[in-house]
Design an enzyme around this catalytic site. Structure first.
Site, PDB file in Angstrom:
ATOM      1  N   GLU A   1       1.185   5.637   0.608  1.00 40.14           N
ATOM      2  CA  GLU A   1       0.611   6.852   1.201  1.00 40.14           C
ATOM      3  C   GLU A   1       1.028   8.069   0.378  1.00 40.14           C
ATOM      4  OE1 GLU A   1       0.867   7.417   5.589  1.00 40.14           O
ATOM      5  OE2 GLU A   1       1.867   9.296   5.048  1.00 40.14           O
TER       6      GLU A   1
ATOM      7  N   GLN B   1       4.956   3.579  12.502  1.00 35.58           N
ATOM      8  CA  GLN B   1       5.875   4.659  12.154  1.00 35.58           C
ATOM      9  C   GLN B   1       7.050   4.002  11.425  1.00 35.58           C
ATOM     10  OE1 GLN B   1       6.544   7.500  11.257  1.00 35.58           O
ATOM     11  NE2 GLN B   1       5.962   8.575  13.125  1.00 35.58           N
TER      12      GLN B   1
ATOM     13  N   THR C   1      -3.057  11.488   3.340  1.00 35.22           N
ATOM     14  CA  THR C   1      -2.886  12.076   4.681  1.00 35.22           C
ATOM     15  C   THR C   1      -3.770  13.312   4.852  1.00 35.22           C
ATOM     16  OG1 THR C   1      -1.067  13.536   4.088  1.00 35.22           O
ATOM     17  CG2 THR C   1      -0.480  11.300   4.783  1.00 35.22           C
TER      18      THR C   1
ATOM     19  N   HIS D   1       3.635  -0.920   3.857  1.00 38.18           N
ATOM     20  CA  HIS D   1       2.987   0.371   3.585  1.00 38.18           C
ATOM     21  C   HIS D   1       4.101   1.389   3.322  1.00 38.18           C
ATOM     22  CE1 HIS D   1      -0.115   3.457   3.814  1.00 38.18           C
ATOM     23  NE2 HIS D   1       0.689   4.162   4.597  1.00 38.18           N
TER      24      HIS D   1
ATOM     25  N   LYS E   1      -6.690   0.136  21.121  1.00 37.59           N
ATOM     26  CA  LYS E   1      -7.069   0.443  19.721  1.00 37.59           C
ATOM     27  C   LYS E   1      -7.743  -0.790  19.122  1.00 37.59           C
ATOM     28  CE  LYS E   1      -3.547   3.956  18.839  1.00 37.59           C
ATOM     29  NZ  LYS E   1      -2.510   4.513  17.974  1.00 37.59           N
TER      30      LYS E   1
ATOM     31  N   PHE F   1      12.574  15.428  10.247  1.00 44.42           N
ATOM     32  CA  PHE F   1      11.304  14.906  10.742  1.00 44.42           C
ATOM     33  C   PHE F   1      11.468  13.673  11.618  1.00 44.42           C
ATOM     34  CE2 PHE F   1      10.780  12.033   7.217  1.00 44.42           C
ATOM     35  CZ  PHE F   1      10.893  12.732   6.028  1.00 44.42           C
TER      36      PHE F   1
ATOM     37  N   HIS G   1       6.155   6.209  20.995  1.00 44.35           N
ATOM     38  CA  HIS G   1       5.739   7.549  20.581  1.00 44.35           C
ATOM     39  C   HIS G   1       6.443   8.560  21.494  1.00 44.35           C
ATOM     40  CE1 HIS G   1       3.032  11.044  20.309  1.00 44.35           C
ATOM     41  NE2 HIS G   1       2.733  10.587  19.112  1.00 44.35           N
TER      42      HIS G   1
ATOM     43  N   TYR H   1       3.977   2.523  17.095  1.00 42.17           N
ATOM     44  CA  TYR H   1       5.296   3.166  17.179  1.00 42.17           C
ATOM     45  C   TYR H   1       6.348   2.183  17.696  1.00 42.17           C
ATOM     46  CZ  TYR H   1       2.311   7.036  16.239  1.00 42.17           C
ATOM     47  OH  TYR H   1       1.391   7.844  15.623  1.00 42.17           O
TER      48      TYR H   1
ATOM     49  N   ARG I   1      -4.974  10.373  16.326  1.00 40.39           N
ATOM     50  CA  ARG I   1      -5.134  11.508  17.229  1.00 40.39           C
ATOM     51  C   ARG I   1      -4.612  12.777  16.576  1.00 40.39           C
ATOM     52  NH1 ARG I   1      -0.917  12.264  21.916  1.00 40.39           N
ATOM     53  NH2 ARG I   1       0.015  13.363  20.172  1.00 40.39           N
ATOM     54  N   GLY I   2      -3.445  12.651  15.947  1.00 37.90           N
ATOM     55  CA  GLY I   2      -2.808  13.831  15.348  1.00 37.90           C
ATOM     56  C   GLY I   2      -1.992  14.595  16.378  1.00 37.90           C
ATOM     57  N   ASP I   3      -1.405  15.689  15.936  1.00 36.21           N
ATOM     58  CA  ASP I   3      -0.566  16.511  16.806  1.00 36.21           C
ATOM     59  C   ASP I   3      -1.198  17.872  16.973  1.00 36.21           C
ATOM     60  OD1 ASP I   3       1.701  14.723  17.231  1.00 36.21           O
ATOM     61  OD2 ASP I   3       1.925  14.870  15.053  1.00 36.21           O
TER      62      ASP I   3
ATOM     63  N   SER J   1       0.860  -1.186   0.000  1.00 29.15           N
ATOM     64  CA  SER J   1       0.000   0.000   0.000  1.00 29.15           C
ATOM     65  C   SER J   1       0.898   1.238   0.000  1.00 29.15           C
ATOM     66  CB  SER J   1      -0.947  -0.009   1.202  1.00 29.15           C
ATOM     67  OG  SER J   1      -0.254  -0.149   2.412  1.00 29.15           O
TER      68      SER J   1
HETATM   69  P1  FAD Z   1      -2.148   7.701  19.818  1.00 27.41           P
HETATM   70  O1  FAD Z   1      -1.401   6.422  19.605  1.00 27.41           O
HETATM   71  O2  FAD Z   1      -3.567   7.595  20.171  1.00 27.41           O
HETATM   72  O3  FAD Z   1      -1.445   8.539  20.991  1.00 27.41           O
HETATM   73  C1  FAD Z   1      -0.060   8.881  20.853  1.00 27.41           C
HETATM   74  C2  FAD Z   1       0.736   8.247  21.981  1.00 27.41           C
HETATM   75  O4  FAD Z   1       0.377   8.862  23.212  1.00 27.41           O
HETATM   76  C3  FAD Z   1       0.495   6.748  22.176  1.00 27.41           C
HETATM   77  O5  FAD Z   1       1.251   5.985  21.259  1.00 27.41           O
HETATM   78  C4  FAD Z   1       0.911   6.599  23.612  1.00 27.41           C
HETATM   79  O6  FAD Z   1       2.290   6.572  23.712  1.00 27.41           O
HETATM   80  C5  FAD Z   1       0.402   7.890  24.235  1.00 27.41           C
HETATM   81  N1  FAD Z   1      -0.963   7.721  24.741  1.00 27.41           N
HETATM   82  C6  FAD Z   1      -2.079   8.353  24.283  1.00 27.41           C
HETATM   83  N2  FAD Z   1      -3.146   7.980  25.008  1.00 27.41           N
HETATM   84  C7  FAD Z   1      -2.705   7.123  25.937  1.00 27.41           C
HETATM   85  C8  FAD Z   1      -3.317   6.399  26.981  1.00 27.41           C
HETATM   86  N3  FAD Z   1      -4.596   6.486  27.228  1.00 27.41           N
HETATM   87  N4  FAD Z   1      -2.546   5.601  27.734  1.00 27.41           N
HETATM   88  C9  FAD Z   1      -1.230   5.493  27.503  1.00 27.41           C
HETATM   89  N5  FAD Z   1      -0.594   6.155  26.522  1.00 27.41           N
HETATM   90  C10 FAD Z   1      -1.310   6.954  25.754  1.00 27.41           C
HETATM   91  N6  FAD Z   1      -0.464  12.987  11.377  1.00 27.41           N
HETATM   92  C11 FAD Z   1      -1.247  13.883  10.697  1.00 27.41           C
HETATM   93  O7  FAD Z   1      -1.398  15.032  11.136  1.00 27.41           O
HETATM   94  N7  FAD Z   1      -1.885  13.529   9.533  1.00 27.41           N
HETATM   95  C12 FAD Z   1      -1.784  12.269   9.017  1.00 27.41           C
HETATM   96  O8  FAD Z   1      -2.389  11.991   7.984  1.00 27.41           O
HETATM   97  C13 FAD Z   1      -0.978  11.303   9.708  1.00 27.41           C
HETATM   98  N8  FAD Z   1      -0.853  10.045   9.245  1.00 27.41           N
HETATM   99  C14 FAD Z   1      -0.163   9.116   9.994  1.00 27.41           C
HETATM  100  C15 FAD Z   1      -0.134   7.767   9.572  1.00 27.41           C
HETATM  101  C16 FAD Z   1       0.520   6.805  10.332  1.00 27.41           C
HETATM  102  C17 FAD Z   1       0.502   5.359   9.869  1.00 27.41           C
HETATM  103  C18 FAD Z   1       1.188   7.163  11.536  1.00 27.41           C
HETATM  104  C19 FAD Z   1       1.898   6.129  12.371  1.00 27.41           C
HETATM  105  C20 FAD Z   1       1.193   8.496  11.955  1.00 27.41           C
HETATM  106  C21 FAD Z   1       0.509   9.480  11.204  1.00 27.41           C
HETATM  107  N9  FAD Z   1       0.436  10.814  11.613  1.00 27.41           N
HETATM  108  C22 FAD Z   1      -0.319  11.716  10.916  1.00 27.41           C
HETATM  109  C23 FAD Z   1       1.165  11.255  12.806  1.00 27.41           C
HETATM  110  C24 FAD Z   1       0.286  11.114  14.072  1.00 27.41           C
HETATM  111  O9  FAD Z   1      -0.806  12.010  13.984  1.00 27.41           O
HETATM  112  C25 FAD Z   1       1.146  11.440  15.280  1.00 27.41           C
HETATM  113  O10 FAD Z   1       2.132  10.461  15.442  1.00 27.41           O
HETATM  114  C26 FAD Z   1       0.367  11.663  16.570  1.00 27.41           C
HETATM  115  O11 FAD Z   1       1.267  12.242  17.514  1.00 27.41           O
HETATM  116  C27 FAD Z   1      -0.168  10.390  17.190  1.00 27.41           C
HETATM  117  O12 FAD Z   1      -1.358   9.958  16.629  1.00 27.41           O
HETATM  118  P2  FAD Z   1      -1.912   8.472  17.059  1.00 27.41           P
HETATM  119  O13 FAD Z   1      -3.293   8.327  16.606  1.00 27.41           O
HETATM  120  O14 FAD Z   1      -0.966   7.427  16.681  1.00 27.41           O
HETATM  121  O15 FAD Z   1      -1.932   8.691  18.649  1.00 27.41           O
END
Ligand code: FAD
Length: 279
Positions: free
Chosen positions: A6, A167, A37, A257, A156, A207, A140, A136, A96-98, A4
């Site tokens: 991106e 990642q 994305t 991917h 999840k 990055f 992360h 990650y 979740r995003g940043d 796949s």
């Molecule tokens: P999550 O995994 O939900 O949270 C991030 C980290 O915080 C977790 O891994 C964990 O360490 C900690 N955490 C959060 N909640 C808890 C909890 N309840 N208990 C314990 N630990 C917790 N960004 C963009 O802006 N646009 C995109 O299109 C985009 N595409 C992506 C595609 C992929 C495949 C990946 C891996 C990343 C992408 N990102 C993108 C980046 C991503 O948005 C960032 O890495 C963001 O900081 C984390 O999003 P997440 O959903 O993985 O977070």
């Protein structure tokens, strides 16, 4: 072999045609999906939407839309999802995003989804066919501990994710160790390695620092002296990527991917090495 790709939306709407052309080259290799994305904090939302709409047409594989919740109200996110669902998109990378400035730790929007889990649960109960979550291998940057991170990953799975995409990483062992840890934590979802073919090493260093992916010394050594040499840098990136995917394939990995960074050649070279050819 399942592959796949991106893509990201271009900086201006004028660039959409060029990205569609790259998607056409990628589509010839019969990927299982092409994902698009979504900008941090909903930025560039229109361009993501336009690209998704352009690609969600005959001749392209299933389009998967990334969706993030950070910095946006629930209403904004739902509106975006409605738009994609109108285009027939049923597959999502739910993130979740940043925070918009990336420097600050995540804080939920007052009227927003609280976490990626919340978003996944919503998608699962609203007809999404595939829900991919982020994973990650090196942790992360905001991870409190390895075990908390694995608990979060398991959550999840429980929230409705159907697969995880990692990642990027540069060492095979990094992925294999992570996959073993996840499996012993009860994670049964497919874990798809995210592969970054590096053409511009200086940019990749920047990055990688922000997203917490480490660059091993051997990668620094391979790119040494190529700073002003984009052609050889790209060849080196293609070689490194080919080595990485071949080693992963030897370890039984069957789905890759590629974070293409809107450049087809490096990813497609790696695909050819895996025996995937255009039709
Ligand atoms: P999550 O995994 O939900 O949270 C991030 C980290 O915080 C977790 O891994 C964990 O360490 C900690 N955490 C959060 N909640 C808890 C909890 N309840 N208990 C314990 N630990 C917790 N960004 C963009 O802006 N646009 C995109 O299109 C985009 N595409 C992506 C595609 C992929 C495949 C990946 C891996 C990343 C992408 N990102 C993108 C980046 C991503 O948005 C960032 O890495 C963001 O900081 C984390 O999003 P997440 O959903 O993985 O977070």
């Amino acid at each position: 072999m399942n592959i796949s790709f991106e893509l990201f939306p271009p900086a201006t709407s004028n660039g959409i045609g060029k990205v569609v052309e790259i998607a056409r080259q990628l589509a010839d290799f019969q990927p299982g999906m092409i994902s698009v994305t979504y900008g941090a904090g909903g930025s560039g939302r229109e361009r993501s939407s336009r690209l998704v709409a352009e690609l969600n047409k005959p001749g392209f594989p299933a389009i998967t839309a990334h969706i993030t919740l950070s910095g946006q109200s629930k209403q904004d996110v739902l509106q975006q999802m409605d738009e994609w669902q109108e285009h027939g998109v049923k597959r999502f990378v739910a993130l979740r995003g940043d925070m918009p400035d990336m420097a600050r730790p995540f804080k939920p929007h007052g009227d927003g989804f609280s976490s990626s889990l919340d978003l996944m649960a919503h998608l699962a109960s609203h007809g999404a066919e595939e829900i991919y979550g982020g994973a990650y291998p090196e942790g992360h940057p905001e991870s409190p501990s390895q075990s908390a991170e694995l608990d979060h990953l398991k959550a999840k799975q429980d929230a409705g994710a159907t697969a995880l995409i990692t990642q990027y990483f540069f060492e095979v062992d990094c992925f294999l160790r992570f996959r073993d840890r996840a499996e012993s934590h009860g994670i049964t979802l497919p874990i798809i390695p995210g592969i970054l073919p590096v053409a511009n090493f200086e940019k990749a260093k920047g990055f990688s620092k922000r997203c917490g992916a480490s660059i091993p010394q051997f990668v620094h050594d391979r790119f040494a002296g190529l700073h002003n040499n984009p052609h050889e840098s790209a060849l080196m990136g293609a070689s490194l990527t080919a080595e990485l995917v071949m080693e992963l394939a030897d370890e039984g990995v069957e789905h890759f991917h590629f974070y293409t960074l809107n450049r087809a050649d490096l990813s497609l070279t790696a695909c050819r090495m895996l025996g995937v050819r255009p039709t």
